[in-house]
Design a protein around this motif. Structure first.
Motif, PDB file in Angstrom:
ATOM      1  N   THR A 133     -50.407 -27.034 -63.554  1.00 19.60           N
ATOM      2  CA  THR A 133     -51.032 -26.520 -64.768  1.00 19.60           C
ATOM      3  C   THR A 133     -50.511 -27.373 -65.916  1.00 19.60           C
ATOM      4  N   TYR A 134     -51.347 -27.657 -66.877  1.00 22.51           N
ATOM      5  CA  TYR A 134     -50.952 -28.531 -67.982  1.00 22.51           C
ATOM      6  C   TYR A 134     -49.789 -27.945 -68.765  1.00 22.51           C
ATOM      7  N   VAL A 135     -48.789 -28.768 -68.999  1.00 25.02           N
ATOM      8  CA  VAL A 135     -47.684 -28.449 -69.903  1.00 25.02           C
ATOM      9  C   VAL A 135     -47.597 -29.604 -70.897  1.00 25.02           C
ATOM     10  N   GLU A 136     -47.220 -29.288 -72.103  1.00 22.47           N
ATOM     11  CA  GLU A 136     -47.124 -30.315 -73.145  1.00 22.47           C
ATOM     12  C   GLU A 136     -45.983 -31.277 -72.820  1.00 22.47           C
ATOM     13  N   ALA A 149     -56.199 -34.548 -66.284  1.00 21.47           N
ATOM     14  CA  ALA A 149     -57.616 -34.454 -65.940  1.00 21.47           C
ATOM     15  C   ALA A 149     -58.194 -33.192 -66.572  1.00 21.47           C
ATOM     16  N   ASP A 150     -59.477 -33.225 -66.907  1.00 24.77           N
ATOM     17  CA  ASP A 150     -60.130 -32.057 -67.510  1.00 24.77           C
ATOM     18  C   ASP A 150     -60.077 -30.863 -66.570  1.00 24.77           C
ATOM     19  N   SER A 151     -60.261 -31.139 -65.278  1.00 27.81           N
ATOM     20  CA  SER A 151     -60.162 -30.091 -64.263  1.00 27.81           C
ATOM     21  C   SER A 151     -60.003 -30.761 -62.905  1.00 27.81           C
ATOM     22  N   VAL A 152     -59.452 -30.007 -61.960  1.00 27.68           N
ATOM     23  CA  VAL A 152     -59.351 -30.475 -60.576  1.00 27.68           C
ATOM     24  C   VAL A 152     -60.341 -29.640 -59.783  1.00 27.68           C
ATOM     25  N   ASN A 153     -61.130 -30.297 -58.948  1.00 23.34           N
ATOM     26  CA  ASN A 153     -62.212 -29.606 -58.257  1.00 23.34           C
ATOM     27  C   ASN A 153     -61.838 -29.183 -56.842  1.00 23.34           C
ATOM     28  N   GLU A 154     -61.818 -30.141 -55.909  1.00 25.56           N
ATOM     29  CA  GLU A 154     -61.574 -29.812 -54.511  1.00 25.56           C
ATOM     30  C   GLU A 154     -61.150 -31.045 -53.744  1.00 25.56           C
ATOM     31  N   VAL A 155     -60.692 -30.841 -52.530  1.00 27.15           N
ATOM     32  CA  VAL A 155     -60.422 -31.941 -51.607  1.00 27.15           C
ATOM     33  C   VAL A 155     -61.655 -32.066 -50.726  1.00 27.15           C
ATOM     34  N   ALA A 191     -60.575 -45.097 -72.260  1.00 29.82           N
ATOM     35  CA  ALA A 191     -61.317 -45.198 -73.528  1.00 29.82           C
ATOM     36  C   ALA A 191     -62.488 -44.212 -73.593  1.00 29.82           C
ATOM     37  N   LEU A 192     -62.257 -43.007 -73.093  1.00 29.73           N
ATOM     38  CA  LEU A 192     -63.250 -41.939 -73.206  1.00 29.73           C
ATOM     39  C   LEU A 192     -62.915 -41.088 -74.423  1.00 29.73           C
ATOM     40  N   GLU A 193     -63.878 -40.331 -74.890  1.00 27.67           N
ATOM     41  CA  GLU A 193     -63.658 -39.445 -76.026  1.00 27.67           C
ATOM     42  C   GLU A 193     -62.603 -38.394 -75.669  1.00 27.67           C
ATOM     43  N   ASP A 194     -61.638 -38.192 -76.570  1.00 20.99           N
ATOM     44  CA  ASP A 194     -60.571 -37.226 -76.334  1.00 20.99           C
ATOM     45  C   ASP A 194     -61.121 -35.807 -76.467  1.00 20.99           C
ATOM     46  N   CYS A 195     -60.448 -34.840 -75.855  1.00 17.60           N
ATOM     47  CA  CYS A 195     -60.864 -33.445 -75.965  1.00 17.60           C
ATOM     48  C   CYS A 195     -59.628 -32.547 -75.978  1.00 17.60           C
ATOM     49  N   GLU A 196     -59.840 -31.315 -76.343  1.00 19.49           N
ATOM     50  CA  GLU A 196     -58.758 -30.337 -76.395  1.00 19.49           C
ATOM     51  C   GLU A 196     -58.348 -29.919 -74.986  1.00 19.49           C
ATOM     52  N   VAL A 197     -57.094 -29.523 -74.854  1.00 18.45           N
ATOM     53  CA  VAL A 197     -56.596 -28.960 -73.605  1.00 18.45           C
ATOM     54  C   VAL A 197     -57.238 -27.586 -73.422  1.00 18.45           C
ATOM     55  N   THR A 198     -57.686 -27.293 -72.191  1.00 18.32           N
ATOM     56  CA  THR A 198     -58.276 -25.984 -71.889  1.00 18.32           C
ATOM     57  C   THR A 198     -57.486 -25.332 -70.759  1.00 18.32           C
ATOM     58  N   LYS A 199     -57.906 -24.148 -70.373  1.00 16.67           N
ATOM     59  CA  LYS A 199     -57.232 -23.473 -69.257  1.00 16.67           C
ATOM     60  C   LYS A 199     -57.477 -24.188 -67.927  1.00 16.67           C
ATOM     61  N   PHE A 200     -58.435 -25.116 -67.898  1.00 14.41           N
ATOM     62  CA  PHE A 200     -58.735 -25.870 -66.681  1.00 14.41           C
ATOM     63  C   PHE A 200     -58.010 -27.216 -66.612  1.00 14.41           C
ATOM     64  N   THR A 201     -57.416 -27.660 -67.719  1.00 16.79           N
ATOM     65  CA  THR A 201     -56.727 -28.948 -67.767  1.00 16.79           C
ATOM     66  C   THR A 201     -55.555 -28.947 -66.798  1.00 16.79           C
ATOM     67  N   ARG A 202     -55.425 -30.026 -66.049  1.00 13.62           N
ATOM     68  CA  ARG A 202     -54.373 -30.139 -65.048  1.00 13.62           C
ATOM     69  C   ARG A 202     -53.674 -31.491 -65.151  1.00 13.62           C
ATOM     70  N   ILE A 203     -52.467 -31.532 -64.609  1.00 14.53           N
ATOM     71  CA  ILE A 203     -51.747 -32.790 -64.446  1.00 14.53           C
ATOM     72  C   ILE A 203     -51.655 -33.043 -62.947  1.00 14.53           C
ATOM     73  N   ILE A 204     -52.242 -34.155 -62.523  1.00 17.45           N
ATOM     74  CA  ILE A 204     -52.189 -34.548 -61.121  1.00 17.45           C
ATOM     75  C   ILE A 204     -50.969 -35.443 -60.961  1.00 17.45           C
ATOM     76  N   VAL A 205     -50.025 -35.027 -60.128  1.00 21.11           N
ATOM     77  CA  VAL A 205     -48.826 -35.832 -59.897  1.00 21.11           C
ATOM     78  C   VAL A 205     -49.132 -36.786 -58.747  1.00 21.11           C
ATOM     79  N   ILE A 206     -49.031 -38.069 -59.066  1.00 24.53           N
ATOM     80  CA  ILE A 206     -49.421 -39.134 -58.146  1.00 24.53           C
ATOM     81  C   ILE A 206     -48.196 -39.935 -57.724  1.00 24.53           C
ATOM     82  N   GLU A 207     -48.113 -40.228 -56.427  1.00 26.00           N
ATOM     83  CA  GLU A 207     -47.024 -41.037 -55.875  1.00 26.00           C
ATOM     84  C   GLU A 207     -47.523 -42.454 -55.631  1.00 26.00           C
TER      85      GLU A 207
END
Length: 162
Positions: free
Chosen positions: A27-30, A97-103, A62-78
């Motif tokens: 879940t997104y944390v600042e 990411a704006d949201s995480v969908n599925e595998v 270089a995409l337009e920025d947007c506000e953090v929402t309840k769907f915003t996530r941080i994907i931890v990548i190795e």
């Protein structure tokens, strides 16, 4: 050969990364801001006592920025650590990411080369495109996306504690 990919959304477009490169989805944390970093670096977070540099994909691409929402996530990548010859040593990055969908599973034969133009993000970051139902999914080359950050990761001794 069929591989699994984690899909996520940015600016209403769907992207995918190989699931084996994903450690977890948070879940997104600042993030803690860092001085003198590129605009797309959000800062650092502490997860499992590890410092993770967080990159805002919208800014990176270089995409337009947007506000953090309840769907915003941080994907931890190795990613394999460029400073270590030990294959087990990895560097962690967070990607906003704006949201995480599925595998999903995608057969290699379904993946087409990326178009040279008309992409929402630079074609250098895309390894291929596939179609699922009525949507196109851009598969990212995470090694290339994080190449610049891999060269400038923050030492663990400088990671802020939560």
């Amino acid at each position: 050969m069929t591989k699994q990919y984690l899909t996520f959304s940015l600016n209403s477009k769907i992207y995918a990364i190989n699931v084996f490169q994903v450690q977890e989805v948070l879940t997104y944390v600042e993030p803690t801001k860092l001085p003198c970093t590129a605009a797309h670096i959000e800062g650092l977070i502490n997860s499992r006592n590890q410092g993770i540099t967080v990159v805002n994909f919208r800014k990176k691409f270089a995409l337009e920025d947007c506000e953090v929402t309840k769907f915003t996530r941080i994907i931890v990548i190795e990613l394999p650590s460029p400073t270590s010859e030990d294959e087990k040593h990895v560097t962690l990055f967070g990607a906003v990411a704006d949201s995480v969908n599925e595998v999903i599973e995608i057969d290699d034969e379904m993946i087409e080369p990326p178009p040279k133009f008309g992409n929402a993000i630079s074609a250098e970051f895309i390894t291929g495109i596939c179609k699922k139902e009525d949507s196109f999914i851009s598969i990212l080359d995470i090694q290339k996306v994080f190449a610049e950050e891999s060269a400038t990761t923050i030492p663990p001794s400088e990671v802020p504690a939560e």
